[in-house]
Design a protein around this motif. Sequence first.
Motif, mmCIF file in Angstrom:
data_model
loop_
_atom_site.group_PDB
_atom_site.id
_atom_site.type_symbol
_atom_site.label_atom_id
_atom_site.label_comp_id
_atom_site.label_asym_id
_atom_site.label_seq_id
_atom_site.Cartn_x
_atom_site.Cartn_y
_atom_site.Cartn_z
ATOM 1 N N ILE A 34 18.189 0.127 -96.821
ATOM 2 C CA ILE A 34 17.585 0.486 -98.101
ATOM 3 C C ILE A 34 17.352 -0.758 -98.953
ATOM 4 N N LEU A 35 18.282 -1.698 -98.873
ATOM 5 C CA LEU A 35 18.188 -2.925 -99.676
ATOM 6 C C LEU A 35 17.277 -3.976 -99.047
ATOM 7 N N GLY A 36 16.731 -3.679 -97.870
ATOM 8 C CA GLY A 36 15.860 -4.640 -97.197
ATOM 9 C C GLY A 36 16.604 -5.757 -96.511
ATOM 10 N N ARG A 37 17.897 -5.533 -96.246
ATOM 11 C CA ARG A 37 18.720 -6.522 -95.546
ATOM 12 C C ARG A 37 18.859 -6.128 -94.084
ATOM 13 N N GLU A 38 19.072 -7.107 -93.227
ATOM 14 C CA GLU A 38 19.265 -6.845 -91.808
ATOM 15 C C GLU A 38 20.717 -6.435 -91.565
ATOM 16 N N PRO A 39 20.956 -5.205 -91.106
ATOM 17 C CA PRO A 39 22.340 -4.778 -90.870
ATOM 18 C C PRO A 39 23.011 -5.614 -89.786
ATOM 19 N N ASP A 40 24.306 -5.896 -89.973
ATOM 20 C CA ASP A 40 25.072 -6.616 -88.954
ATOM 21 C C ASP A 40 25.278 -5.752 -87.722
ATOM 22 N N ASP A 41 25.482 -4.457 -87.942
ATOM 23 C CA ASP A 41 25.641 -3.527 -86.822
ATOM 24 C C ASP A 41 25.243 -2.133 -87.302
ATOM 25 N N TRP A 42 25.127 -1.215 -86.328
ATOM 26 C CA TRP A 42 24.702 0.153 -86.615
ATOM 27 C C TRP A 42 25.780 1.113 -86.167
ATOM 28 N N ASP A 43 26.313 1.878 -87.117
ATOM 29 C CA ASP A 43 27.321 2.894 -86.817
ATOM 30 C C ASP A 43 26.670 4.273 -86.854
ATOM 31 N N ILE A 44 27.162 5.141 -85.982
ATOM 32 C CA ILE A 44 26.606 6.482 -85.868
ATOM 33 C C ILE A 44 27.733 7.489 -86.052
ATOM 34 N N THR A 45 27.475 8.519 -86.837
ATOM 35 C CA THR A 45 28.444 9.595 -87.013
ATOM 36 C C THR A 45 27.854 10.875 -86.443
ATOM 37 N N THR A 46 28.703 11.746 -85.919
ATOM 38 C CA THR A 46 28.212 12.908 -85.176
ATOM 39 C C THR A 46 29.174 14.083 -85.275
ATOM 40 N N SER A 47 28.633 15.276 -85.071
ATOM 41 C CA SER A 47 29.474 16.469 -85.003
ATOM 42 C C SER A 47 30.112 16.626 -83.630
ATOM 43 N N ALA A 48 29.625 15.865 -82.637
ATOM 44 C CA ALA A 48 30.175 15.958 -81.284
ATOM 45 C C ALA A 48 31.553 15.311 -81.213
ATOM 46 N N LYS A 49 32.419 15.885 -80.390
ATOM 47 C CA LYS A 49 33.756 15.322 -80.164
ATOM 48 C C LYS A 49 33.656 14.125 -79.216
ATOM 49 N N PRO A 50 34.665 13.265 -79.217
ATOM 50 C CA PRO A 50 34.615 12.074 -78.357
ATOM 51 C C PRO A 50 34.343 12.393 -76.887
ATOM 52 N N GLN A 51 35.000 13.391 -76.340
ATOM 53 C CA GLN A 51 34.792 13.707 -74.927
ATOM 54 C C GLN A 51 33.367 14.191 -74.669
ATOM 55 N N GLN A 52 32.775 14.856 -75.660
ATOM 56 C CA GLN A 52 31.391 15.301 -75.509
ATOM 57 C C GLN A 52 30.431 14.115 -75.534
ATOM 58 N N ILE A 53 30.736 13.128 -76.351
ATOM 59 C CA ILE A 53 29.926 11.898 -76.361
ATOM 60 C C ILE A 53 30.052 11.178 -75.025
ATOM 61 N N LYS A 54 31.243 11.076 -74.518
ATOM 62 C CA LYS A 54 31.466 10.383 -73.247
ATOM 63 C C LYS A 54 30.690 11.053 -72.112
ATOM 64 N N ALA A 55 30.514 12.369 -72.202
ATOM 65 C CA ALA A 55 29.791 13.088 -71.154
ATOM 66 C C ALA A 55 28.285 12.863 -71.227
ATOM 67 N N LEU A 56 27.794 12.436 -72.390
ATOM 68 C CA LEU A 56 26.353 12.268 -72.584
ATOM 69 C C LEU A 56 25.834 10.890 -72.174
ATOM 70 N N PHE A 57 26.716 9.897 -72.099
ATOM 71 C CA PHE A 57 26.264 8.525 -71.847
ATOM 72 C C PHE A 57 26.977 7.948 -70.624
ATOM 73 N N ARG A 58 26.233 7.156 -69.882
ATOM 74 C CA ARG A 58 26.750 6.643 -68.609
ATOM 75 C C ARG A 58 27.899 5.687 -68.799
ATOM 76 N N ARG A 59 27.826 4.857 -69.840
ATOM 77 C CA ARG A 59 28.883 3.853 -70.039
ATOM 78 C C ARG A 59 29.381 3.898 -71.471
ATOM 79 N N THR A 60 30.669 4.170 -71.637
ATOM 80 C CA THR A 60 31.297 4.196 -72.954
ATOM 81 C C THR A 60 32.640 3.483 -72.887
ATOM 82 N N VAL A 61 33.124 3.085 -74.060
ATOM 83 C CA VAL A 61 34.427 2.424 -74.172
ATOM 84 C C VAL A 61 35.232 3.163 -75.232
ATOM 85 N N ASP A 62 36.486 3.469 -74.916
ATOM 86 C CA ASP A 62 37.348 4.180 -75.867
ATOM 87 C C ASP A 62 37.933 3.198 -76.877
#
Length: 444
Positions: A34-62
């Motif tokens: 919003i401020l026109g700055r380059e974000p250092d990183d991108w965080d995502i929030t979700t209604s899915a539980k951790p195990q459900q996220i792990k099932a959706l993507f081939r490679r994840t790290v706990d």
Amino acid sequence: MVINLPEKVKYIIDRITEAGYEAYAVGGCVRDSILGREPDDWDITTSAKPQQIKALFRRTVDTGIAHGTVTVMLDREGYEVTTYRIDGEYEDHRHPREVVFTSQLVEDLRRRDFTINAMAYNESAGLVDAFDGMGDIRRGMIRCVGCARERFTEDALRILRALRFSAQLGYEIQEDTGEAIRELAPSLAAISAERIQTELVKLLLSHHPDYLRQAYDMGVTAVILPELDCCMKTPQNHPHHCYTVGEHILHSLLEVPAARDLRLAMLLHDIGKPHTLETDFRGITHFHGHPTVSAGMAEEILRRLRFDNETIVTVRRLVEFHDYGNSVELTPVIVRRAMNRIGEDIFSKFLLVKRADIMAQSLYRRREKLEAVEAWDRQYREILARRQCVSLKDLALRGRDLIAAGMKPGPELGAVLQQMLEHVLEAPEDNTREKLSEIFLKVT
């Protein structure tokens, strides 16, 4: 409000939403976009539980699965995906004892520190701003989400984050948030030195490092940097100065580039002045020997805040020598000797420190002082251009050459090398193998 999400962030959000869950970019990345700055990183929030996220993507790290965080890896890049959560009771003024997952995005946003960090975004829903973060951006204000005392009681580090965001963005701290900082500043004593260091450095590297004044006014430096409080209360009644020691320090921070060692050097260059204060019969203040005292204190402070050894050594040297050569008649020999003593590796920074120190003083003889620094700089650059010897490593003859000539390793050899260096500091044209051999190998 439209935010251009990176392709990989869009892919993660789309993959999660296609599986029937909610997902948003959240927090600092939304604020910075919003401020026109380059974000250092991108965080995502979700209604899915951790195990459900792990099932959706081939490679994840706990990375923080107990708190609902899984890192999704895409082409060796990591993106933190965290389940909507409500934090339980906090312990040690820093960490929640437990977290409870929730299906409501707003409940997740409610637990965050400041309104400008409590916004979420995806392309279908647009900006979710339940706590008027956009309004605070327009007002230029740092305000806690909900009750400020609760937010700072949960995590005392948020006190420093409020001050740091204020300095980075040039924002004011909202009244209730400021009052809570004043009330709860002592709780920073429970925060680790490493965490304090991180926030302090970010504040110092901001566009407004002098906003450290707010930290003093709100009682924060009394906990994390009490030496600065002493400086803020120490007068400088002298023609060369127009501020207290502390105000001089804060003004000097604005006069150097935003480099870590330079800003730390300015923060600490006069930190020992309160301990060397003398007042003569006219009421004029003097601080004889303060660079040495300040250098020792700087090292103690940096070690207390868990800085790395390289930073400690560099900053200590800059502090120790920041007044060097103020009253000498400048010659190339003087500059070569200064480069040898201070260190060629930090000499350009030494000159920046000297200039910043002058710019934070009174106008008395300022032009003359700045011209002197410029003269130092010209001589320094000429010495570099001519590649003149200023240290043992630049000598045309090395220790191995003396050994080959019949000298034995030991103190005598070291003494001869030092004699050669002293000679070429005076006579740089003699730094050749032939000339040094003629002068010194015959003597030995």
